[in-house]
Design a protein around this motif. Structure first.
Motif, mmCIF file in Angstrom:
data_model
loop_
_atom_site.group_PDB
_atom_site.id
_atom_site.type_symbol
_atom_site.label_atom_id
_atom_site.label_comp_id
_atom_site.label_asym_id
_atom_site.label_seq_id
_atom_site.Cartn_x
_atom_site.Cartn_y
_atom_site.Cartn_z
ATOM 1 N N UNK A 106 -10.835 30.813 35.240
ATOM 2 C CA UNK A 106 -10.275 30.659 36.591
ATOM 3 C C UNK A 106 -11.233 29.973 37.548
ATOM 4 N N UNK A 107 -12.483 29.948 37.255
ATOM 5 C CA UNK A 107 -13.436 29.216 38.073
ATOM 6 C C UNK A 107 -14.022 30.016 39.212
ATOM 7 N N UNK A 108 -14.927 29.367 39.924
ATOM 8 C CA UNK A 108 -15.701 30.026 40.956
ATOM 9 C C UNK A 108 -14.925 30.395 42.210
ATOM 10 N N UNK A 109 -13.779 29.783 42.459
ATOM 11 C CA UNK A 109 -13.022 30.082 43.672
ATOM 12 C C UNK A 109 -12.186 31.343 43.592
ATOM 13 N N UNK A 110 -11.960 31.826 42.384
ATOM 14 C CA UNK A 110 -11.145 33.032 42.216
ATOM 15 C C UNK A 110 -11.940 34.252 42.654
#
Length: 184
Positions: free
Chosen positions: A14-18
């Motif tokens: 999901x990446x760092x923004x989740x």
């Protein structure tokens, strides 16, 4: 997620923004509250707008009163959790308007606005829970009735309100649908 490695893999995808609940968050009671929100939403969304003015299973209240109660309950808890999160004053939001007065006012809203109150307050509360740092889950708070508790207890308080209110809505909710831990 079933395992720690599954959760870690999901987070990586999901990446760092989740954003996620803190590891110290009370996962079991958050799940009860989130499932209660979904259950209540399903029952509410099955009702036509004009049915909100019908009597509920709670004496003296229409279904609109029940929806307003659930919405303003979420708002109140969200304000408490936000106070914990930002390090501000952590007291029950009681101002000049009581919960009862808010429910009465909320019950007079048009159906679309009442549904919006429920949706937005549930999302706001979930975001506040999700963004609460780990150690803050044990912060003390004062509820509107004067009882002292901690942020950790709020998901269970919310779950009880949601599941009971789903029955009070009188729109097909069944006692058998309640999680066993809440039937006692």
């Amino acid at each position: 997620m079933s395992t720690t490695s599954d959760r870690a893999a999901l987070i990586a995808r999901q990446g760092g923004g989740a954003r996620y609940d803190a590891a110290e968050a009370p996962a079991d009671t958050l799940l009860l509250a989130r499932r209660g929100t979904a259950y209540f939403a399903r029952l509410l969304n099955s009702l036509p707008d004009d049915a909100l003015s019908n009597s509920s299973a709670r004496p003296g209240w229409t279904r609109a009163h029940v929806v307003a109660h659930v919405g303003y309950h979420a708002r109140g808890i969200a304000q408490l959790i936000e106070g914990v999160r930002i390090g501000g004053k952590v007291m029950a939001p009681n101002g000049a308007v009581t919960h009862s007065a808010l429910v009465t006012l909320g019950a007079s809203l048009p159906a679309r606005a009442l549904r919006g109150l429920f949706d937005h307050s549930a999302i706001h509360l979930d975001v506040e829970w999700r963004d609460l740092p780990g150690a803050a889950w044990d912060a003390p708070i004062s509820l509107p009735d004067g009882c002292k508790t901690t942020a950790r207890d709020t998901p269970l308080i919310r779950a009880r309100t949601l599941w009971q209110s789903a029955l009070d809505l009188d729109s097909g909710g069944r006692l058998a649908d309640l999680p066993a831990s809440l039937r006692a």
